[in-house]
Design an enzyme around this catalytic site. Structure first.
Site, PDB file in Angstrom:
ATOM      1  N   ASP A  24      -0.705 -10.981 153.952  1.00  0.00           N
ATOM      2  CA  ASP A  24      -1.354 -10.678 155.234  1.00  0.00           C
ATOM      3  C   ASP A  24      -2.805 -11.102 155.126  1.00  0.00           C
ATOM      4  OD1 ASP A  24      -1.305  -8.190 153.340  1.00  0.00           O
ATOM      5  OD2 ASP A  24      -3.154  -8.047 154.503  1.00  0.00           O
ATOM      6  N   ASP A  47      -6.545  -9.761 155.448  1.00  0.00           N
ATOM      7  CA  ASP A  47      -7.137  -8.434 155.335  1.00  0.00           C
ATOM      8  C   ASP A  47      -7.900  -8.073 156.621  1.00  0.00           C
ATOM      9  OD1 ASP A  47      -7.102  -6.317 153.423  1.00  0.00           O
ATOM     10  OD2 ASP A  47      -9.267  -6.531 153.250  1.00  0.00           O
TER      11      ASP A  47
END
Ligand code: ZN
Length: 268
Positions: free
Chosen positions: A202, A204
């Site tokens: 992902d 951040d």
């Protein structure tokens, strides 16, 4: 069966690696490791596998017994450790799905026991926290992987605030993670070669514009890329040269035997 000289420590979502493994319970002066060690053969080499978080993710990052994990592996004869992990990306050069073989880390954990040293002068060299030989094996096994980058290791288990994440990114750091320290330095203290391959799950909180990082998205992303990561690791095992007395272990020769952090370990 010969004893394993190489180990893989699997991270979040990565709980098995070997076909039909033999399981061994190992105890250490620091207590039990996260799980029994699984032993098996990969690419003609005997390999040990340990799920970092234990079976069913029993141990969150701040409760992992890192000393027991590394000691247990070393006590079986392991001298090289490949340590995959899930990370958040902090830069556009490390988007979700990217594999990264970092070359630096920054410790932002707190309160974790990060050494085997309890007396005397035994200061592990850590300017380059990862073994160059194992880094090369991982990069050769993962075409397209990002070569280098700094991984900041936070205490967790919460994710970063946006301000924290932006400050990490502003330093030029590329990855954020919760388990890379003290694992890397404990490996160095025992003279183990150690390198990590990070899967970006992902972006951040400071980088992405939505609702921030959430656990379900991280685990789903990891699951989607797990087979690819396992393939890279199997290839890296096959490519890794047999253990040699490089700088990861040689520094221990200069330490007074009474104060060596690996005293008490039997080594081939
Ligand atoms: Zn090394």
């Amino acid at each position: 069966m010969s004893s394993p000289t190489l180990a893989v420590i699997g991270g979040s979502g990565f709980y098995s690696f070997l076909d039909e493994p033999r399981e061994v319970e190992v105890d250490t002066p620091y207590g039990a490791p996260s799980a029994p060690l699984a032993l098996g053969s990969v690419g003609g080499r005997e390999v040990a596998f340990l799920p970092r978080h234990g079976a069913g993710h029993a141990f969150p990052p701040h409760r992992i017994n890192y000393r027991a994990n590394l000691w247990a592996l070393a006590s079986l004869g392991v001298r090289q450790v490949l340590a995959p992990c899930a990370v958040g990306g902090l830069q556009e050069t490390t988007p979700p799905g990217a594999l990264v073989v970092p070359d630096q880390l920054v410790d932002r954990t707190s309160g974790r026991v990060q050494t085997f040293v309890e007396s005397g002068a035994a200061h592990a060299p850590f300017a380059d926290p990862y073994c160059p030989t194992l880094r090369s094996a991982l990069l050769d096994a993962a075409p397209g992987a990002v070569d280098g980058g700094t991984m900041v290791v936070i205490e967790g288990p919460r994710f970063s605030t946006r301000a924290e994440s932006r400050s990490y990114a502003a330093q030029g750091w590329s990855l954020v993670n919760m388990t890379g320290h003290p694992e890397a330095v404990l490996a160095r203290e025992l003279g183990l070669c150690y390198a990590t391959v990070a899967l970006v799950t992902d972006l951040d909180a400071g980088v992405e514009t939505g609702g921030g990082v959430d656990q379900a998205a991280v685990f789903a992303s990891f699951a989607a890329h797990l087979e690819r990561l396992k393939g890279v690791l199997a290839d890296a095992v096959a490519r890794a040269p047999l253990p040699a007395a490089d700088g990861c272990v040689a520094w221990l020769d200069a330490v007074d035997p009474r104060h060596r952090p690996d005293r008490g370990l039997t080594r081939d």
